[in-house]
Design a protein around this motif. Structure first.
Motif, PDB file in Angstrom:
ATOM      1  N   THR A  85       0.846  -1.202   0.000  1.00 48.28           N
ATOM      2  CA  THR A  85       0.000   0.000   0.000  1.00 48.28           C
ATOM      3  C   THR A  85       0.882   1.253   0.000  1.00 48.28           C
ATOM      4  OG1 THR A  85      -1.614  -1.248   1.270  1.00 48.28           O
ATOM      5  CG2 THR A  85      -1.935   1.126   1.196  1.00 48.28           C
ATOM      6  N   TYR A  86       1.960   1.213   0.785  1.00 44.61           N
ATOM      7  CA  TYR A  86       2.899   2.346   0.845  1.00 44.61           C
ATOM      8  C   TYR A  86       3.436   2.649  -0.562  1.00 44.61           C
ATOM      9  CZ  TYR A  86       7.411   4.649   1.882  1.00 44.61           C
ATOM     10  OH  TYR A  86       8.491   5.506   1.900  1.00 44.61           O
ATOM     11  N   ARG A  87       3.794   1.567  -1.287  1.00 42.45           N
ATOM     12  CA  ARG A  87       4.382   1.774  -2.626  1.00 42.45           C
ATOM     13  C   ARG A  87       3.335   2.180  -3.657  1.00 42.45           C
ATOM     14  NH1 ARG A  87       7.611  -2.619  -1.529  1.00 42.45           N
ATOM     15  NH2 ARG A  87       6.321  -4.027  -2.769  1.00 42.45           N
ATOM     16  N   ASN A  88       2.098   1.640  -3.523  1.00 44.24           N
ATOM     17  CA  ASN A  88       1.128   1.962  -4.580  1.00 44.24           C
ATOM     18  C   ASN A  88       0.248   3.177  -4.254  1.00 44.24           C
ATOM     19  OD1 ASN A  88      -1.225   1.068  -3.140  1.00 44.24           O
ATOM     20  ND2 ASN A  88      -0.818  -1.048  -3.742  1.00 44.24           N
ATOM     21  N   THR A  89       0.544   3.823  -3.111  1.00 43.63           N
ATOM     22  CA  THR A  89      -0.267   4.995  -2.743  1.00 43.63           C
ATOM     23  C   THR A  89       0.578   6.234  -2.432  1.00 43.63           C
ATOM     24  OG1 THR A  89      -1.838   3.445  -1.776  1.00 43.63           O
ATOM     25  CG2 THR A  89      -2.161   5.773  -1.231  1.00 43.63           C
ATOM     26  N   TYR A  90       1.666   6.050  -1.677  1.00 49.55           N
ATOM     27  CA  TYR A  90       2.396   7.221  -1.161  1.00 49.55           C
ATOM     28  C   TYR A  90       3.725   7.489  -1.863  1.00 49.55           C
ATOM     29  CZ  TYR A  90      -1.097   6.418   2.385  1.00 49.55           C
ATOM     30  OH  TYR A  90      -2.293   6.224   3.009  1.00 49.55           O
ATOM     31  N   THR A  91       4.250   6.492  -2.562  1.00 45.55           N
ATOM     32  CA  THR A  91       5.532   6.722  -3.257  1.00 45.55           C
ATOM     33  C   THR A  91       5.426   6.290  -4.714  1.00 45.55           C
ATOM     34  OG1 THR A  91       6.366   4.527  -2.727  1.00 45.55           O
ATOM     35  CG2 THR A  91       6.924   6.267  -1.177  1.00 45.55           C
ATOM     36  N   GLY A  92       6.090   7.059  -5.554  1.00 37.67           N
ATOM     37  CA  GLY A  92       6.195   6.666  -6.964  1.00 37.67           C
ATOM     38  C   GLY A  92       7.657   6.438  -7.261  1.00 37.67           C
ATOM     39  N   ILE A  93       7.950   5.319  -7.940  1.00 37.49           N
ATOM     40  CA  ILE A  93       9.364   4.989  -8.173  1.00 37.49           C
ATOM     41  C   ILE A  93       9.687   5.106  -9.671  1.00 37.49           C
ATOM     42  CG2 ILE A  93      11.184   3.284  -7.741  1.00 37.49           C
ATOM     43  CD1 ILE A  93       9.348   1.999  -5.670  1.00 37.49           C
ATOM     44  N   VAL A  94      10.805   5.753  -9.959  1.00 41.44           N
ATOM     45  CA  VAL A  94      11.269   5.890 -11.347  1.00 41.44           C
ATOM     46  C   VAL A  94      12.665   5.281 -11.412  1.00 41.44           C
ATOM     47  CG1 VAL A  94      11.800   7.513 -13.202  1.00 41.44           C
ATOM     48  CG2 VAL A  94       9.962   8.038 -11.586  1.00 41.44           C
ATOM     49  N   PHE A  95      12.848   4.361 -12.373  1.00 40.90           N
ATOM     50  CA  PHE A  95      14.127   3.659 -12.467  1.00 40.90           C
ATOM     51  C   PHE A  95      14.955   4.162 -13.653  1.00 40.90           C
ATOM     52  CE2 PHE A  95      11.107   0.859 -10.431  1.00 40.90           C
ATOM     53  CZ  PHE A  95      11.816   0.338  -9.360  1.00 40.90           C
ATOM     54  N   GLN A  96      16.264   3.897 -13.556  1.00 40.90           N
ATOM     55  CA  GLN A  96      17.152   4.245 -14.660  1.00 40.90           C
ATOM     56  C   GLN A  96      16.750   3.495 -15.934  1.00 40.90           C
ATOM     57  OE1 GLN A  96      21.265   3.377 -13.895  1.00 40.90           O
ATOM     58  NE2 GLN A  96      21.970   4.242 -15.830  1.00 40.90           N
ATOM     59  N   SER A  97      16.369   2.204 -15.734  1.00 43.08           N
ATOM     60  CA  SER A  97      16.017   1.388 -16.914  1.00 43.08           C
ATOM     61  C   SER A  97      14.490   1.390 -17.140  1.00 43.08           C
ATOM     62  CB  SER A  97      16.531  -0.035 -16.727  1.00 43.08           C
ATOM     63  OG  SER A  97      16.148  -0.523 -15.466  1.00 43.08           O
ATOM     64  N   TYR A  98      13.803   2.382 -16.611  1.00 41.66           N
ATOM     65  CA  TYR A  98      12.376   2.685 -16.823  1.00 41.66           C
ATOM     66  C   TYR A  98      11.430   1.629 -16.218  1.00 41.66           C
ATOM     67  CZ  TYR A  98      15.249   4.606 -20.576  1.00 41.66           C
ATOM     68  OH  TYR A  98      16.278   5.132 -21.295  1.00 41.66           O
ATOM     69  N   ASN A  99      11.755   0.340 -16.448  1.00 37.18           N
ATOM     70  CA  ASN A  99      10.916  -0.761 -15.937  1.00 37.18           C
ATOM     71  C   ASN A  99       9.433  -0.607 -16.290  1.00 37.18           C
ATOM     72  OD1 ASN A  99      13.090  -2.128 -14.926  1.00 37.18           O
ATOM     73  ND2 ASN A  99      12.876  -1.321 -12.863  1.00 37.18           N
ATOM     74  N   LEU A 100       9.199  -0.374 -17.562  1.00 37.97           N
ATOM     75  CA  LEU A 100       7.817  -0.375 -18.057  1.00 37.97           C
ATOM     76  C   LEU A 100       7.516  -1.776 -18.586  1.00 37.97           C
ATOM     77  CD1 LEU A 100       8.065   2.979 -20.021  1.00 37.97           C
ATOM     78  CD2 LEU A 100       6.858   2.639 -17.863  1.00 37.97           C
ATOM     79  N   LEU A 101       6.242  -2.090 -18.713  1.00 34.98           N
ATOM     80  CA  LEU A 101       5.897  -3.408 -19.264  1.00 34.98           C
ATOM     81  C   LEU A 101       5.852  -3.308 -20.793  1.00 34.98           C
ATOM     82  CD1 LEU A 101       3.220  -4.650 -16.716  1.00 34.98           C
ATOM     83  CD2 LEU A 101       5.609  -5.274 -16.880  1.00 34.98           C
ATOM     84  N   PRO A 102       6.758  -4.034 -21.472  1.00 36.48           N
ATOM     85  CA  PRO A 102       6.931  -3.844 -22.916  1.00 36.48           C
ATOM     86  C   PRO A 102       5.737  -4.262 -23.768  1.00 36.48           C
ATOM     87  CG  PRO A 102       8.247  -5.681 -22.147  1.00 36.48           C
ATOM     88  CD  PRO A 102       7.673  -5.041 -20.938  1.00 36.48           C
TER      89      PRO A 102
END
Lengths: 231, 339
Positions: A85-102
């Protein structure tokens, strides 16, 4: 937990130490870290390779939990709250390698993040396109597969995804590491806007001097953990 | 001299040991007629339509006329053994039981072996039948034989096939389950990155596991539906083809038996058309069952539901493997490996 606070401490690290599972007993990557992060400011954590920058970000994002000391978010200990919940509500994470779903399109990646966070949005697609526009991508990118986008465009999508549920904290791990100088400046501009105009707490792990010169506060990680205030 | 009262009892003709080469075995089991072997006919200069006079050796005043309605040849090699000369099949005069009874009724000194055959609908009634005939006066010198062992040995093969099919099903399910688990594990490994990303942006392990299970269940139900659809369509065709083949074989066999008795197919077929199974029953005593020449539907929804149940159970079991994997994955490690 309230989502918005005006320039008050939102993240507080007290005597945080960490060592790898297979490391010697006294071989700490991070030792007695005492950092505070406030809403409305942009932070950089810099340091040489192996100094523990990314590890620190993992601790703050709740992806790593086996550390000593305490990390408080709005006075709540991360060890005692639901980290999903902490990760999907209060923090947004951006990575160097983007980590998007291709296999998903740009807009689907953003909507997926909204679905996971259960944020209440009337029209998720419109909101996703609005977020894309806020990071400098027009609607024509919406239905393109992320693999067909450039590095800078993918990183903007990753930032838009991290903003999709309006978190207080944006954590970015080397977000401009794969990008050229011009694109780096544009991304930095987005982060600055988020911190200064939208009152987010943006924490960037970086090697880049350019990034460090453009943030409010820089924490430098060494074995002695120096702190340099950029203000 | 052997007397019968039905075609079915004349096993040598049914089995093809004897074949009529002239005339036929008369279906009139009340008149004084007979069939004789080719050898007996040629050695005694007898032909179709001639009569044989049978004399009572103990009282030569008793003479009986038998009309030759057919001459048969023996398809098996007869024994040359002298001791079997008098039991040589070439000397057999095949007639009907009524004629034998007529001879026996005129001279009590004559003896004969009587082997009546009764067909029971249910094997459970054999003991009751044996008791009943004894109660009704069957001499202690007679005994009631049955062919239960023969029938059971025939049905045993079907039972064995059933056991084999069941064991095969169980083995298939076990192997199928193991294969599903392995495929699931491979699937999870291939989608490790996706799992890492989803966990990083806050998807719960339970939700992720549930999503994987739902995906598998959808595939399972879709596959079962397609499989059952194709199966039900194909099985009707296959079953009808098999049935047609069985009917053709049966007709062929029946036709051969008819030929052994010297009866033409046309004559018999016409009779069949007239009274369907009745004519067959009267000659061959087969059970009165209605013949099926097409199968319209074979989709049994109970079996379909059972299949679906097994499929879902296997899917859930194999999903457990992926759930365990997902719970052990560290999103940070996955993304580091990817980087």
């Amino acid at each position: 937990m309230e989502q918005k606070k005006e320039n008050k401490e939102t993240l507080n690290l007290t005597n945080v130490s960490y060592r790898y599972k297979d490391a010697d007993k006294d071989d700490y990557v991070l030792r007695n870290i005492n950092y505070s992060f406030e809403l409305g400011k942009i932070y950089a954590i810099k340091g040489k390779s192996g100094s523990g920058k990314t590890t620190l970000l993992s601790l703050i994002s709740g992806l790593e939990t086996k550390y000593e000391g305490s990390i408080l978010y709005d006075d709540k200990n991360l060890k005692k709250i639901d980290l999903d919940t902490y990760r999907n509500t209060y923090t947004g994470i951006v990575f160097q390698s983007y980590n998007l779903l291709p296999h998903l399109t740009a807009v689907e990646n953003i909507i997926l993040s909204m679905d996971i966070s259960k944020v209440k949005v009337d029209n998720k697609r419109s909101r996703a396109i609005e977020l894309m526009k806020s990071v400098g991508l027009d609607e024509s990118f919406a239905n393109r597969r992320v693999l067909k986008l450039s590095g800078g465009e993918q990183q903007r999508i990753a930032i838009a995804r991290s903003l999709s549920y309006n978190p207080n904290i944006i954590l970015a791990d080397e977000p401009t590491g794969n990008l050229d100088k011009d694109t780096e400046d544009e991304i930095l501009k987005i982060f600055k806007t988020l911190a200064h105009k939208e009152n987010k707490c943006v924490i960037i792990v970086t090697h880049s001097k350019n990034v460090c010169d453009n943030v409010d506060i820089v924490y430098e990680l060494k074995r002695k953990n120096k702190v340099r205030d950029n203000d | 001299m052997i007397g019968y009262n039905s075609y079915e009892d004349i096993k040598d003709f049914v089995n093809g040991n004897y074949t009529i080469i002239e005339g036929e075995v008369s279906e009139d089991f009340n008149s004084s007629n007979c069939v004789i072997s080719e050898e007996l006919a040629s050695l005694n200069d007898l032909s179709l339509g001639d009569s044989i006079t049978v004399l009572d050796t103990k009282n030569e005043k008793n003479a009986y006329e038998l009309l030759i309605t057919g001459i048969y040849k023996e398809n098996t090699e007869s024994s040359d053994n002298i001791s079997k000369m008098f039991s040589n099949s070439a000397n057999e005069i095949i007639t009907n039981v009524n004629f034998i009874k007529t001879i026996l009724s005129t001279n009590e000194d004559l003896s004969a072996t009587i082997t009546p055959t009764f067909i029971l609908n249910n094997k459970e009634n054999i003991d009751k039948f044996a008791n009943e005939v004894k109660v009704k006066g069957l001499s202690e010198y007679y005994k009631v034989d049955d062919n239960i062992e023969e029938i059971e040995s025939a049905t045993n093969s079907i039972k064995n096939v059933k056991i084999f099919a069941f064991n095969f099903l169980v083995i298939t399910l076990i192997i199928g389950g193991v294969v599903l688990i392995v495929i699931n594990m491979i699937n999870i490994r291939e989608r490790k990155y996706e799992i890492g990303v989803l966990r990083t942006i806050g998807m719960k392990k339970t939700k992720l596991s549930f999503q994987f299970m739902i995906e598998l269940l959808i595939i399972c139900i879709l596959s079962l539906s397609i499989g059952a659809g194709i199966g039900s369509f194909a099985s009707v065709k296959v079953a009808n083809n098999l049935l047609a083949s069985e009917i053709a074989n049966s007709k062929n066999e029946y036709s051969n038996i008819n030929k052994n008795f010297g009866r033409s197919d046309d004559k018999d077929m016409n009779e069949n058309n007239k009274s369907d199974s009745e004519s067959i029953r009267s000659k061959f005593r087969v059970a009165d069952i209605s013949q099926v020449d097409t199968i319209n539907a074979v989709v049994d929804f109970k079996i379909l539901a059972e299949l679906l149940g097994i499929g879902i159970l296997l899917t859930i079991l194999s999903s457990l493997a992926s759930m365990i994997s997902i719970s052990k994955f560290s999103p940070l490690t996955i993304l580091k490996e990817r980087s």
